[in-house]
Enzyme design. Structure first.
Site, PDB file in Angstrom:
ATOM      1  N   ASN A  70      13.770 -11.624  12.781  1.00 12.50           N
ATOM      2  CA  ASN A  70      12.740 -10.628  13.021  1.00 12.50           C
ATOM      3  C   ASN A  70      12.892 -10.012  14.401  1.00 12.50           C
ATOM      4  O   ASN A  70      13.668 -10.493  15.237  1.00 12.50           O
ATOM      5  CB  ASN A  70      11.352 -11.257  12.879  1.00 12.50           C
ATOM      6  CG  ASN A  70      10.837 -11.221  11.452  1.00 12.50           C
ATOM      7  OD1 ASN A  70      11.355 -10.491  10.611  1.00 12.50           O
ATOM      8  ND2 ASN A  70       9.821 -12.016  11.165  1.00 12.50           N
ATOM      9  N   CYS A  79      13.907 -11.427   3.221  1.00 13.34           N
ATOM     10  CA  CYS A  79      13.506 -10.035   3.440  1.00 13.34           C
ATOM     11  C   CYS A  79      14.033  -9.231   2.273  1.00 13.34           C
ATOM     12  O   CYS A  79      15.248  -9.055   2.131  1.00 13.34           O
ATOM     13  CB  CYS A  79      14.053  -9.503   4.761  1.00 13.34           C
ATOM     14  SG  CYS A  79      13.705  -7.744   5.016  1.00 13.34           S
ATOM     15  N   GLY A  80      13.147  -8.733   1.426  1.00 11.33           N
ATOM     16  CA  GLY A  80      13.558  -8.054   0.212  1.00 11.33           C
ATOM     17  C   GLY A  80      14.209  -6.707   0.454  1.00 11.33           C
ATOM     18  O   GLY A  80      15.251  -6.384  -0.124  1.00 11.33           O
ATOM     19  N   ASN A  81      13.607  -5.865   1.302  1.00 10.62           N
ATOM     20  CA  ASN A  81      14.236  -4.588   1.620  1.00 10.62           C
ATOM     21  C   ASN A  81      15.574  -4.809   2.297  1.00 10.62           C
ATOM     22  O   ASN A  81      16.536  -4.064   2.074  1.00 10.62           O
ATOM     23  CB  ASN A  81      13.327  -3.752   2.515  1.00 10.62           C
ATOM     24  CG  ASN A  81      12.132  -3.187   1.774  1.00 10.62           C
ATOM     25  OD1 ASN A  81      12.201  -2.888   0.591  1.00 10.62           O
ATOM     26  ND2 ASN A  81      11.012  -3.056   2.470  1.00 10.62           N
ATOM     27  N   HIS A 176       2.929 -15.165   2.195  1.00  7.09           N
ATOM     28  CA  HIS A 176       2.151 -13.927   2.147  1.00  7.09           C
ATOM     29  C   HIS A 176       0.691 -14.228   1.855  1.00  7.09           C
ATOM     30  O   HIS A 176       0.370 -15.118   1.059  1.00  7.09           O
ATOM     31  CB  HIS A 176       2.683 -12.992   1.061  1.00  7.09           C
ATOM     32  CG  HIS A 176       4.024 -12.418   1.375  1.00  7.09           C
ATOM     33  ND1 HIS A 176       4.187 -11.219   2.019  1.00  7.09           N
ATOM     34  CD2 HIS A 176       5.271 -12.910   1.152  1.00  7.09           C
ATOM     35  CE1 HIS A 176       5.480 -10.982   2.173  1.00  7.09           C
ATOM     36  NE2 HIS A 176       6.160 -11.992   1.656  1.00  7.09           N
ATOM     37  N   GLU A 225       3.759  -7.486   9.101  1.00 14.43           N
ATOM     38  CA  GLU A 225       4.784  -8.500   8.916  1.00 14.43           C
ATOM     39  C   GLU A 225       4.806  -9.515  10.051  1.00 14.43           C
ATOM     40  O   GLU A 225       4.650  -9.159  11.230  1.00 14.43           O
ATOM     41  CB  GLU A 225       6.170  -7.862   8.796  1.00 14.43           C
ATOM     42  CG  GLU A 225       6.398  -7.142   7.487  1.00 14.43           C
ATOM     43  CD  GLU A 225       7.872  -6.906   7.231  1.00 14.43           C
ATOM     44  OE1 GLU A 225       8.655  -7.874   7.319  1.00 14.43           O
ATOM     45  OE2 GLU A 225       8.236  -5.755   6.948  1.00 14.43           O
ATOM     46  N   ARG A 226       5.041 -10.735   9.678  1.00 17.82           N
ATOM     47  CA  ARG A 226       5.193 -11.834  10.625  1.00 17.82           C
ATOM     48  C   ARG A 226       6.356 -11.540  11.578  1.00 17.82           C
ATOM     49  O   ARG A 226       7.480 -11.331  11.162  1.00 17.82           O
ATOM     50  CB  ARG A 226       5.460 -13.105   9.823  1.00 17.82           C
ATOM     51  CG  ARG A 226       5.717 -14.353  10.599  1.00 17.82           C
ATOM     52  CD  ARG A 226       6.017 -15.514   9.679  1.00 17.82           C
ATOM     53  NE  ARG A 226       7.157 -15.256   8.798  1.00 17.82           N
ATOM     54  CZ  ARG A 226       7.771 -16.191   8.087  1.00 17.82           C
ATOM     55  NH1 ARG A 226       7.353 -17.433   8.103  1.00 17.82           N
ATOM     56  NH2 ARG A 226       8.791 -15.876   7.325  1.00 17.82           N
ATOM     57  N   CYS A 234       7.695  -3.387   3.044  1.00 16.80           N
ATOM     58  CA  CYS A 234       8.052  -4.810   3.063  1.00 16.80           C
ATOM     59  C   CYS A 234       8.352  -5.208   1.628  1.00 16.80           C
ATOM     60  O   CYS A 234       7.459  -5.191   0.777  1.00 16.80           O
ATOM     61  CB  CYS A 234       6.912  -5.651   3.635  1.00 16.80           C
ATOM     62  SG  CYS A 234       7.211  -7.438   3.574  1.00 16.80           S
ATOM     63  N   GLY A 235       9.612  -5.544   1.354  1.00 21.59           N
ATOM     64  CA  GLY A 235      10.015  -5.853  -0.017  1.00 21.59           C
ATOM     65  C   GLY A 235       9.356  -7.096  -0.564  1.00 21.59           C
ATOM     66  O   GLY A 235       8.803  -7.088  -1.671  1.00 21.59           O
ATOM     67  N   THR A 236       9.406  -8.193   0.190  1.00 21.19           N
ATOM     68  CA  THR A 236       8.752  -9.405  -0.297  1.00 21.19           C
ATOM     69  C   THR A 236       7.242  -9.206  -0.341  1.00 21.19           C
ATOM     70  O   THR A 236       6.565  -9.777  -1.196  1.00 21.19           O
ATOM     71  CB  THR A 236       9.101 -10.622   0.585  1.00 21.19           C
ATOM     72  OG1 THR A 236       8.739 -10.347   1.948  1.00 21.19           O
ATOM     73  CG2 THR A 236      10.576 -10.970   0.495  1.00 21.19           C
ATOM     74  N   GLY A 237       6.715  -8.365   0.574  1.00 21.03           N
ATOM     75  CA  GLY A 237       5.286  -8.062   0.544  1.00 21.03           C
ATOM     76  C   GLY A 237       4.898  -7.312  -0.715  1.00 21.03           C
ATOM     77  O   GLY A 237       3.832  -7.554  -1.293  1.00 21.03           O
TER      78      GLY A 237
END
Length: 297
Positions: A70, A79-81, A176, A225-226, A234-237
């Protein structure tokens, strides 16, 4: 030390990508922070590093290792994106000829796939709802049941003056906390995002999501994001938000997520053991090289 880098973005979530397939750069947390700094470095939400798989992982069919730092220099699980940009990077750089690759992350193996329309689909694995696996300290809390899911009361301190928000808690390889809002534009992201991120009930901190349901197949989303603050996407978001909405009985199994940086499409069957699939853009912005101080300020 002078290093080469590639700047990429996926739905506005931006990254510095480093190629360590020929050998490690050995960067420190301070040097990752320098690269991410938008005034003195390149500027990014995360730094993504491409590494060869370990011998054991390679024997199991893994193509690459994917390491994520990060903007604050801390290493994170997923991180999805970034995973979509990772897949685009290794393909465009000729590091693989495969359209689907297997990638080892800190939280497990994922399988990004380049699609015919230029977007990238990522199998993000199955969501985790058990509080201990998020991780989330649920001791002493009484969840509010809704659909097949539940929302947890989270008391906030500081500027929020003791307010309590209801959050759906889930891990998509990283933690999340998703709350429903009537209007995502008016959501107090800057005020409550930092309080949720560092809440004592999340021992590894948490990504704070603000979800507005437009209809059963469309939502709007903002994420604090953390370790990075609010990002354009945020992909995972997005995965966490859709999974939470499906569990709460509000969404269908395929949902378009409109973030401030662009559109992501999330698909999940609703069965806990099944994978979540995310599809979205991945674009190279520019390439360059930069001198990194040995001890950045």
């Amino acid at each position: 030390m002078k290093i080469r880098f590639t700047k990429m973005q996926g739905a506005g979530n931006d990254f510095v990508v480093l190629d360590e397939t020929a050998g490690p750069l050995g960067l420190s947390a301070a040097q990752y922070r320098f690269l991410a700094d938008r005034h003195f470095g390149v500027g990014a939400d995360q730094i993504l590093t491409v590494r060869p798989p370990s011998p054991r992982a390679a024997a199991e069919g893994v193509d690459f290792e994917y390491v994520i730092h990060n903007a604050d220099g801390g290493e994170v699980e997923q991180c999805g994106n970034g995973a979509r940009c990772f897949a685009r990077f290794v393909h465009d750089r000729g590091l693989t000829g495969k359209d689907t690759i297997r990638v080892q992350t800190k939280s497990g193996v994922i399988s990004p796939r380049l699609t015919g329309d230029g977007r990238v689909t990522v199998d993000m694995g199955s969501p985790q709802f058990e509080p201990a696996k998020v991780p989330f300290d649920a001791s002493g809390l009484a969840p509010v049941a809704q659909g097949s899911g539940q929302k947890w009361p989270l008391a906030l301190d500081g500027q929020a003056q003791g307010a309590t928000v209801l959050v759906a808690v889930v891990s998509m390889g990283n933690p999340h906390a998703v709350q429903l809002v009537d209007d995502v534009d008016a959501a107090p992201v800057a005020l409550t995002g930092p309080l949720i991120e560092r809440h004592a009930r999340f021992p590894q901190r948490v990504n704070a999501g603000y979800l507005q349901v437009v209809d059963r197949s469309h939502v709007r989303l903002r994420v604090f994001e953390r370790g990075a603050g609010e990002t354009l996407a945020c992909g995972t978001g997005a995965c966490a938000a859709v999974v939470s909405g499906i569990r709460l009985g509000l969404l269908d199994t395929t949902v378009d997520v409109q973030t401030r940086g662009g559109r992501l499409t999330i698909a999940w069957s609703g069965r806990e053991a099944d994978s979540v699939f995310m599809t979205g853009p991945a674009t190279t912005v520019f390439e360059g090289q930069i001198d990194i101080p040995d001890t950045p300020v």
